[in-house]
Enzyme design. Sequence first.
Site, mmCIF file in Angstrom:
data_model
loop_
_atom_site.group_PDB
_atom_site.id
_atom_site.type_symbol
_atom_site.label_atom_id
_atom_site.label_comp_id
_atom_site.label_asym_id
_atom_site.label_seq_id
_atom_site.Cartn_x
_atom_site.Cartn_y
_atom_site.Cartn_z
ATOM 1 N N ASP A 155 34.791 25.250 61.573
ATOM 2 C CA ASP A 155 34.196 24.254 62.462
ATOM 3 C C ASP A 155 33.790 24.890 63.788
ATOM 4 O O ASP A 155 34.542 25.711 64.347
ATOM 5 C CB ASP A 155 35.191 23.127 62.753
ATOM 6 C CG ASP A 155 34.844 21.840 62.027
ATOM 7 O OD1 ASP A 155 33.681 21.678 61.616
ATOM 8 O OD2 ASP A 155 35.745 20.997 61.875
ATOM 9 N N GLU A 213 30.478 11.724 56.527
ATOM 10 C CA GLU A 213 31.753 11.116 56.893
ATOM 11 C C GLU A 213 31.601 9.650 57.237
ATOM 12 O O GLU A 213 30.755 9.263 58.056
ATOM 13 C CB GLU A 213 32.393 11.852 58.073
ATOM 14 C CG GLU A 213 33.752 11.251 58.466
ATOM 15 C CD GLU A 213 34.574 12.121 59.379
ATOM 16 O OE1 GLU A 213 35.708 11.701 59.721
ATOM 17 O OE2 GLU A 213 34.114 13.225 59.755
ATOM 18 N N ASP A 225 38.197 21.514 63.248
ATOM 19 C CA ASP A 225 38.660 21.276 64.622
ATOM 20 C C ASP A 225 39.654 20.123 64.660
ATOM 21 O O ASP A 225 40.244 19.844 65.700
ATOM 22 C CB ASP A 225 37.495 21.065 65.586
ATOM 23 C CG ASP A 225 36.597 19.893 65.229
ATOM 24 O OD1 ASP A 225 36.878 19.195 64.232
ATOM 25 O OD2 ASP A 225 35.591 19.677 65.948
ATOM 26 N N SER A 226 39.889 19.496 63.506
ATOM 27 C CA SER A 226 40.983 18.536 63.359
ATOM 28 C C SER A 226 42.322 19.188 63.656
ATOM 29 O O SER A 226 43.327 18.487 63.840
ATOM 30 C CB SER A 226 40.996 17.947 61.946
ATOM 31 O OG SER A 226 40.907 18.977 60.970
#
Length: 275
Positions: free
Chosen positions: A83, A182, A44-45
């Site tokens: 995602d 992350e 979704d980046s």
Amino acid sequence: MKKTVGSLLGQKEAGKKISMLTCYDYTTAKLMEAAEIDTILVGDSLGMTMLGYPDTLSVTVDDMIHHGKAVCRGVKDIFVVMDMPFMSYQTSVYDALANAGRLIKETGANAVKLEGGAAVCDQIRAITDAGIPVVAHIGMTPQSVNAMGGFKCQGKDVAKAQQIIDDALAVQEAGAFMVVLECIPSALAAMITKKLMIPTIGIGAGVECDGQVLVWQDMMSLNMDMKPKFVKSFAEGGELMRNAFAEFDSQVKEGAFPGPEHGFKIDDEVMAKLK
């Protein structure tokens, strides 16, 4: 050979690192396949890298499907993870299952990824029970950027570090076959990696993870706006592209492009008959 859940689990067991890059289009996917990358994350980046949003929160399921279809058309052997965007799974188990089904059925991808630990274990169980592999994502979770107060390292005190460990164990128990860690301290990521039977994929989480993921535009130095601490530049792609664009602009304006070799010929006899 096609990467599978089993082969990726086998890489952890054999101590073979797993490579993962984000990807959002057909052409780049084909290049990653040629490079023998293990896994692609249609992240979704794309909200920031492809659509120009300030974060991932505005990305929709339809956005993900549009880009995911393109990526899956470009690969044969790479394992593709989709995602699940913000609010596509948090609202209910039913919504999570329905949206995960759409992402897999309409793109041809192999797995979905969702952010969160113990709080989303019911969703992970339902999705895996339906036969859809799930990658979990804990630590710094970009969809929670507002609650976390920005993009920053997580798990630096005892309580928060323990919560991340507990979340990792919880998502494994719920059925996730892989987990992204992350922006957590390297030593904490190493501890989690040893505790889990499933592979860990690090991004800003140190070298002891079972694999690593980066946004491809970051590792190619295409992102001119920011460079997170955990990003390594593997090529000056941004400079190369800017120079090529500038040279194209110059040659067009000077009349140097196109040259005779770029054109098509026609017989003089044909031209002579034209009015």
